[in-house]
Design a protein around this motif. Structure first.
Motif, PDB file in Angstrom:
ATOM      1  N   GLN A 113       0.846  -1.198   0.000  1.00 15.55           N
ATOM      2  CA  GLN A 113       0.000   0.000   0.000  1.00 15.55           C
ATOM      3  C   GLN A 113       0.874   1.238   0.000  1.00 15.55           C
ATOM      4  OE1 GLN A 113      -2.306  -0.719   3.681  1.00 15.55           O
ATOM      5  NE2 GLN A 113      -3.953  -1.474   2.357  1.00 15.55           N
ATOM      6  N   LYS A 114       0.603   2.134  -0.935  1.00 20.28           N
ATOM      7  CA  LYS A 114       1.389   3.368  -0.982  1.00 20.28           C
ATOM      8  C   LYS A 114       0.516   4.567  -0.644  1.00 20.28           C
ATOM      9  CE  LYS A 114       2.976   7.163  -3.178  1.00 20.28           C
ATOM     10  NZ  LYS A 114       2.323   8.230  -3.945  1.00 20.28           N
ATOM     11  N   PHE A 115       0.985   5.397   0.254  1.00 15.16           N
ATOM     12  CA  PHE A 115       0.248   6.603   0.630  1.00 15.16           C
ATOM     13  C   PHE A 115       1.051   7.831   0.215  1.00 15.16           C
ATOM     14  CE2 PHE A 115      -1.446   3.262   3.258  1.00 15.16           C
ATOM     15  CZ  PHE A 115      -2.816   3.514   3.208  1.00 15.16           C
TER      16      PHE A 115
ATOM     17  N   VAL B 204       5.557   5.040   1.934  1.00 17.44           N
ATOM     18  CA  VAL B 204       5.054   6.398   2.155  1.00 17.44           C
ATOM     19  C   VAL B 204       5.887   7.444   1.415  1.00 17.44           C
ATOM     20  CG1 VAL B 204       3.848   6.125   4.352  1.00 17.44           C
ATOM     21  CG2 VAL B 204       6.339   6.419   4.334  1.00 17.44           C
ATOM     22  N   SER B 205       5.182   8.513   1.038  1.00 21.14           N
ATOM     23  CA  SER B 205       5.835   9.723   0.535  1.00 21.14           C
ATOM     24  C   SER B 205       6.166  10.615   1.718  1.00 21.14           C
ATOM     25  CB  SER B 205       4.884  10.515  -0.365  1.00 21.14           C
ATOM     26  OG  SER B 205       4.660   9.880  -1.573  1.00 21.14           O
ATOM     27  N   ALA B 206       6.822  11.690   1.434  1.00 26.85           N
ATOM     28  CA  ALA B 206       7.039  12.730   2.444  1.00 26.85           C
ATOM     29  C   ALA B 206       5.720  13.466   2.674  1.00 26.85           C
ATOM     30  CB  ALA B 206       8.084  13.710   1.945  1.00 26.85           C
TER      31      ALA B 206
ATOM     32  N   ARG C 240      10.897  12.996  -9.076  1.00 19.54           N
ATOM     33  CA  ARG C 240       9.681  13.453  -8.419  1.00 19.54           C
ATOM     34  C   ARG C 240       8.527  12.463  -8.627  1.00 19.54           C
ATOM     35  NH1 ARG C 240       9.627  18.515  -6.296  1.00 19.54           N
ATOM     36  NH2 ARG C 240       8.127  17.463  -4.937  1.00 19.54           N
ATOM     37  N   GLY C 241       7.781  12.259  -7.572  1.00 14.98           N
ATOM     38  CA  GLY C 241       6.674  11.310  -7.654  1.00 14.98           C
ATOM     39  C   GLY C 241       7.134   9.859  -7.571  1.00 14.98           C
ATOM     40  N   GLY C 242       8.395   9.652  -7.225  1.00 16.94           N
ATOM     41  CA  GLY C 242       9.012   8.327  -7.316  1.00 16.94           C
ATOM     42  C   GLY C 242       8.520   7.294  -6.316  1.00 16.94           C
TER      43      GLY C 242
HETATM   44 MG    MG Z   1       3.078  11.725  -5.267  1.00 17.73          MG
END
Ligand code: MG
Ligand code: ASP
Length: 413
Positions: A6-8, A40-42, A150-152
């Protein structure tokens, strides 16, 4: 029960309260018996903030240091989310890209993943932990921290899902799925239950707002089922997957994509002879300008008009290059037009259904829109039109191909 990645994204972990909501969701999946790896992203805005700090210090910082800096945002959220899970009684552990060992090449700020060591991850899962992995980052073979562009984080999630052979990779974001077209342009735009990898790539100009296109390519290559879902609203989202051969009623058209970032160049009165296209486009390629649609037309006076489109930001430069070419090959004139747009009808069903192109041209004719250029691929037909007609074109095509959502009943919310 299965293994889910799961990616948030940044807005989903944008505050402590939201991190708590994410933890609730992860805890629920865990309680259902799934193995869960979370990427997770920042926190939203954090990566931009870090980049701005760097620019205050130095105009062009070394990419290696840039990566050390901008990878920190994701490390913060992994720790906070792990803590939030602990608070809910869920066993969880945070990992940086280098701790997992997401091995990349050494192209700082735009590194490519080479290999993922899944031994450690498997051990963690077997011991009953939710693994919280920092998106967007890896490590090169010398131990330098790298980032994936970016968006990686989307790519991190898909790569982990591929390496672990996860049952599904879920991308949680601030929209509830992939739409037939931009809902800001067409009121009746509808969420798709499923779309193929190929269609999603062709819808790139729309889809890139939802997830990183590189992640879709990656998922297609490794056949990782990918699902886009809203972080805080319930719903099935959109499944991005392989074409389903058993599905009897594959819709012919998945959606209408469009792109305003197009400009047209035309070189008129070009002597018609072998090598002309090369003489024109060669220097454009050398100038590192990407060409999209190309059209050439021969007249019967042994000259030809040659048009192509580029990204708007490249128009001025492309025109300059082309002027040089025109003088050299004795063409009559060079024209540039930035007030154009591209509209595309996309769908794998086109392979087995005739008449999509004529339906498209008919729908545009009906509302009086002139087509300047046409280009097709196996699953996409694109036209270049005057920009001011873009929204009208998208709306007409959307309804002509029957993509509208059922109208809501009066009185219901
Ligand atoms: Mg993103
Ligand atoms: N934080 C990174 C960015 O803003 C990576 C990501 O969010 O996917 O680009």
């Amino acid at each position: 029960m299965g293994l889910i990645v799961q990616k948030f994204g940044g807005t989903s972990v944008g505050s402590i309260q939201r991190i708590g909501q994410v933890a609730d969701k992860v805890a629920r999946f865990r309680a259902e018996g799934h193995d869960v790896v979370v990427v997770v992203s920042a926190m939203s805005g954090e990566t931009n903030r870090l980049i701005a700090l760097a620019e205050e210090v130095q105009e062009r910082p070394e990419p290696r240091e840039m990566d050390v800096l901008i990878s920190t945002g994701e490390q913060v959220t992994t720790a906070l989310l792990s803590m939030a899970l602990h608070k809910r009684g869920v066993k969880a552990k945070s990992y940086t890209g280098s701790q997992v060992r997401i091995l990349t090449d050494d192209s700082h700020t735009k590194a490519r993943i080479r290999e993922i060591d899944n031994e450690r991850l498997h051990a963690g899962l077997e011991a009953g932990f939710v693994l919280v992995v920092a998106g967007f980052q890896g490590v090169d073979e010398h131990g330098n921290i790298t980032t994936l562009g970016r968006g990686g984080s989307d790519t991190t999630a898909v790569a982990l899902a591929a390496a672990l052979k996860a049952d599904e990779c879920q991308i949680y974001t601030d929209v509830d799925g992939v739409y037939t077209t931009d809902p800001r342009v067409v009121d009746g735009a509808r969420r798709l239950d499923r779309i193929t990898f190929e269609e999603m790539l062709e819808m790139a100009s729309m889809g890139s707002k939802v997830l990183q296109i590189r992640a879709v390519e990656f998922a297609g290559k490794y056949q990782v089922p990918l699902r886009v879902l809203h972080s805080f609203e319930e719903g099935p989202g959109t499944l991005i997957t392989l074409e389903d051969a058993n599905q009897m009623e594959t819709p012919t058209i998945a959606g209408i994509a469009f792109n305003r970032d197009e400009a047209k160049l035309t070189i008129l009165g070009v002597p018609d002879m072998p090598g002309v296209a090369y003489k024109i486009l060669g220097p454009i390629g050398e100038a590192n300008i990407e060409v999209d649609v190309i059209v050439q037309n021969s007249a019967d006076d042994n000259t030809t008009d040659f048009s192509f489109t580029v990204s708007r930001s490249d128009l001025a430069r492309a025109k300059e290059v082309l002027q040089g070419v025109a003088n050299e090959i004795k063409a009559r004139e060079v024209r540039g037009d930035s007030k154009i747009a591209k509209v595309s009808v996309v769908g794998v069903g086109m392979r087995s259904h005739a008449g999509v192109a004529s339906q498209m041209f008919g729908a545009l004719a009906e509302v009086g829109i002139n087509i300047q250029m046409i280009t097709t691929s196996e699953i996409k037909i694109s036209v270049i039109i005057e920009e001011k007609f873009l929204e009208l074109a998208v709306r007409s095509l959307h309804s002509s191909f029957g993509l509208e959502r059922e109208p809501k009943e009066e009185g219901t919310a």
